[in-house]
Design a protein around this motif. Sequence first.
Motif, mmCIF file in Angstrom:
data_model
loop_
_atom_site.group_PDB
_atom_site.id
_atom_site.type_symbol
_atom_site.label_atom_id
_atom_site.label_comp_id
_atom_site.label_asym_id
_atom_site.label_seq_id
_atom_site.Cartn_x
_atom_site.Cartn_y
_atom_site.Cartn_z
ATOM 1 N N ASP A 189 3.198 0.639 -5.206
ATOM 2 C CA ASP A 189 2.217 0.805 -6.283
ATOM 3 C C ASP A 189 0.833 0.285 -5.915
ATOM 4 O O ASP A 189 -0.070 0.313 -6.740
ATOM 5 N N SER A 190 0.678 -0.236 -4.696
ATOM 6 C CA SER A 190 -0.644 -0.751 -4.323
ATOM 7 C C SER A 190 -1.094 -0.275 -2.945
ATOM 8 O O SER A 190 -2.231 -0.519 -2.543
ATOM 9 N N LEU A 191 -0.221 0.439 -2.262
ATOM 10 C CA LEU A 191 -0.499 0.855 -0.881
ATOM 11 C C LEU A 191 -1.843 1.564 -0.737
ATOM 12 O O LEU A 191 -2.624 1.282 0.177
ATOM 13 N N SER A 192 -2.145 2.451 -1.666
ATOM 14 C CA SER A 192 -3.380 3.234 -1.523
ATOM 15 C C SER A 192 -4.623 2.344 -1.634
ATOM 16 O O SER A 192 -5.627 2.586 -0.977
ATOM 17 N N SER A 193 -4.544 1.302 -2.464
ATOM 18 C CA SER A 193 -5.669 0.357 -2.529
ATOM 19 C C SER A 193 -5.898 -0.316 -1.179
ATOM 20 O O SER A 193 -7.039 -0.496 -0.743
ATOM 21 N N PHE A 194 -4.804 -0.697 -0.528
ATOM 22 C CA PHE A 194 -4.923 -1.352 0.781
ATOM 23 C C PHE A 194 -5.548 -0.415 1.802
ATOM 24 O O PHE A 194 -6.388 -0.817 2.614
ATOM 25 N N GLN A 195 -5.136 0.843 1.746
ATOM 26 C CA GLN A 195 -5.653 1.816 2.718
ATOM 27 C C GLN A 195 -7.133 2.084 2.478
ATOM 28 O O GLN A 195 -7.946 2.053 3.393
ATOM 29 N N LYS A 196 -7.480 2.315 1.230
ATOM 30 C CA LYS A 196 -8.869 2.649 0.907
ATOM 31 C C LYS A 196 -9.813 1.493 1.196
ATOM 32 O O LYS A 196 -10.927 1.689 1.663
ATOM 33 N N ALA A 197 -9.368 0.277 0.847
ATOM 34 C CA ALA A 197 -10.310 -0.848 0.847
ATOM 35 C C ALA A 197 -10.081 -1.827 1.997
ATOM 36 O O ALA A 197 -10.705 -2.875 2.047
ATOM 37 N N GLU A 198 -9.183 -1.464 2.931
ATOM 38 C CA GLU A 198 -8.910 -2.334 4.084
ATOM 39 C C GLU A 198 -8.614 -3.764 3.659
ATOM 40 O O GLU A 198 -9.252 -4.714 4.109
ATOM 41 N N LEU A 199 -7.636 -3.891 2.794
ATOM 42 C CA LEU A 199 -7.234 -5.203 2.294
ATOM 43 C C LEU A 199 -6.174 -5.798 3.224
ATOM 44 O O LEU A 199 -5.478 -5.065 3.932
ATOM 45 N N ILE A 200 -6.068 -7.106 3.175
ATOM 46 C CA ILE A 200 -5.098 -7.797 4.025
ATOM 47 C C ILE A 200 -3.979 -8.344 3.145
ATOM 48 O O ILE A 200 -4.203 -9.229 2.323
ATOM 49 N N PRO A 201 -2.776 -7.823 3.287
ATOM 50 C CA PRO A 201 -1.699 -8.336 2.433
ATOM 51 C C PRO A 201 -1.238 -9.721 2.883
ATOM 52 O O PRO A 201 -1.244 -10.029 4.071
ATOM 53 N N VAL A 202 -0.863 -10.536 1.918
ATOM 54 C CA VAL A 202 -0.179 -11.787 2.217
ATOM 55 C C VAL A 202 1.311 -11.486 2.056
ATOM 56 O O VAL A 202 1.780 -11.211 0.950
ATOM 57 N N ILE A 203 2.020 -11.495 3.172
ATOM 58 C CA ILE A 203 3.440 -11.127 3.181
ATOM 59 C C ILE A 203 4.264 -12.385 2.906
ATOM 60 O O ILE A 203 4.109 -13.393 3.584
ATOM 61 N N ALA A 204 5.120 -12.303 1.879
ATOM 62 C CA ALA A 204 5.811 -13.524 1.441
ATOM 63 C C ALA A 204 7.325 -13.418 1.508
ATOM 64 O O ALA A 204 8.026 -14.377 1.192
ATOM 65 N N SER A 205 7.849 -12.272 1.896
ATOM 66 C CA SER A 205 9.307 -12.134 1.925
ATOM 67 C C SER A 205 9.697 -11.118 2.989
ATOM 68 O O SER A 205 8.874 -10.314 3.429
ATOM 69 N N LYS A 206 10.966 -11.151 3.360
ATOM 70 C CA LYS A 206 11.405 -10.218 4.404
ATOM 71 C C LYS A 206 11.347 -8.779 3.923
ATOM 72 O O LYS A 206 11.082 -7.859 4.689
ATOM 73 N N GLU A 207 11.539 -8.573 2.604
ATOM 74 C CA GLU A 207 11.457 -7.207 2.081
ATOM 75 C C GLU A 207 10.033 -6.666 2.215
ATOM 76 O O GLU A 207 9.833 -5.509 2.572
ATOM 77 N N GLN A 208 9.062 -7.524 1.911
ATOM 78 C CA GLN A 208 7.666 -7.104 2.059
ATOM 79 C C GLN A 208 7.327 -6.856 3.525
ATOM 80 O O GLN A 208 6.564 -5.949 3.847
#
Lengths: 362, 362
Positions: free
Chosen positions: B90-109
Amino acid sequence: MSILTRPILEINLNNLEHNYLDLKKLASGAEAAAVIKDDAYGLGAEIIAKRLYKQAGCRIFFVAHGIEGERIRPHVPNAKIYVLQGIGEDSLSSFQKAELIPVIASKEQLSFWKEHKINGIKPAIQIETGLNRLGFREQDLQEMAIEDYQLFSLVLSHLACADEKDHFMNEYQLKNFIRLRTRFFPKLPASLSASDGTFLGSEYHFDIIRLGAAIYGINTAPYRENQMLPVVRVFAPILQIAELNRGDFVGYSATYRAAEQRKIAIISIGYGDGIPRSLSNTGKVFFYNGSKISEARIIGRISMDNIICDITEVENPHVGDMGFIINEFYTLDDIGRDAGTIGYEILSRIGKNSRFIRNYTE
Amino acid sequence: MSILTRPILEINLNNLEHNYLDLKKLASGAEAAAVIKDDAYGLGAEIIAKRLYKQAGCRIFFVAHGIEGERIRPHVPNAKIYVLQGIGEDSLSSFQKAELIPVIASKEQLSFWKEHKINGIKPAIQIETGLNRLGFREQDLQEMAIEDYQLFSLVLSHLACADEKDHFMNEYQLKNFIRLRTRFFPKLPASLSASDGTFLGSEYHFDIIRLGAAIYGINTAPYRENQMLPVVRVFAPILQIAELNRGDFVGYSATYRAAEQRKIAIISIGYGDGIPRSLSNTGKVFFYNGSKISEARIIGRISMDNIICDITEVENPHVGDMGFIINEFYTLDDIGRDAGTIGYEILSRIGKNSRFIRNYTE
């Protein structure tokens, strides 16, 4: 498995319309106005006004502020829009643009209105009958110039205790309202009751009932089971599942400590989404597994973006599963009570948060 | 006399910038990131991001959700924007468009990230050190594939009790953080502290401090006098002044009764504007008369659009005068305490209400 991060607010417009029409039947011939102030209690004033106007035939709306009236005008072209907080320098242009009807509640507002009259608009007058909030007191009415009585198109007041059927204030205010209306505005249409007053019986209905909280699913007459259909559901995905060992703390200020091994879920919703922080260590999150519903206790402090709950007893939980904060059986009223407040305040908070995915079911 | 109807939210951007720069000086060389999640705690993420970027040189921002990052990107073109809730469908497109850096907090993520990697982006990893909220637990880190340790550009964690200087959790988490970082991510830049942790001393600063609440004026280290400048003031006009007689009730459910003649003011702000209903019969409204400030007690229940207060002792009050709910000496922290919560929750509620006239002082 879905990896999701955003909370979801679901607004059931069918149920909302049903609630409105259902209450309208109770109205013994009075007109049923919809109260959509405060952005329709956070649910989106434009969408709700449009729905009630187009599909339920609602032709009277109440808002609190001029700007709220201006926002809905394009969606309710031929409706009357009353503005409860009245008119002032900071809202005059909204009244002019959108042909709003001010509810005049004080002599100062009346003077302002007489200076800034808008052609074709006759304001409502609010009179005080016991709530001691906005409204002309009896003495103000006595002192009003004779010709001013003719300025108005509607006389209204507001009940203080209509959510308690047998509260003495109800009859006291009713008598006051009838007495003042008869004396000062004998020919004007009248309005006394909001949702809660509507349940008190036909003598409280007069010409217009003002339906707000109840159409959004709130039980405004809590002395009996709620007869309204639920309108909102709030849920958010599990971001992570983890284990607690005996002695582990959870959350800010370490207010929860595990007495034994527990399984916890971190849910992607917090007070930044309008979930009251007062539910820390006391609220609940619900999980569905087919038709089975499990209750998971909120542990530790609620933080801005996350709630942590104890899912030790939840069957087969997965990252991405939805935790329900508000649903059909744990309603706005329930969460309001558990948070030390009322459903109205919860509702008014939640819908204003832009992180929600908002789903309107039509 | 002015006739006004709308509440006002004043946001002092100079003070906000001053707070940011002031805290940056404390940072012993660490980079000072600004936390502008939750719409900058309700104050307007775009405006605040732009100000800190352009005038204070801030080049790292933290938000909670992808959409929040997408909203600020145009205003901070060359900044790093980290997203604390991580990345999902539900947020992937925001990351792609805006070159955001995810904070990965779990193995699923982490699995999700490996499937949906964005070129040129190296995520941060959040590790759990005692808060028991989001983050890889030690066991997860042990089980991670060797090559996965290389995926990240920053390791971070979050303190549970940094607002209490001598709380044992601070040192406990610090040691945990150093131990886990040394073992799993010895070469990565690191971040442990938010505003409150910044005051704990240089060993808590590492490479990036994450400044949120304190830049908005909240006292995040309440064991000593607040050193931040106030950023918000909230006030609303008196709509009406009236008298109470002995025995009169005020507000919903008639929870206040006058023991003697009183003068009251009805103020045009309520819980629909984010003022907690829990201040009913306990909160305060302040009035200025030149340099003199009077305190008026809130009486009766706070309603959605109005607060009623006792102005018997207020000198020379007029309709249109402003009643202050939050000001320089009755701050977010004070109102939070009186409402049974914290300033963070108050701030997060208030700014989201569209009925405010929002004044940004530049």
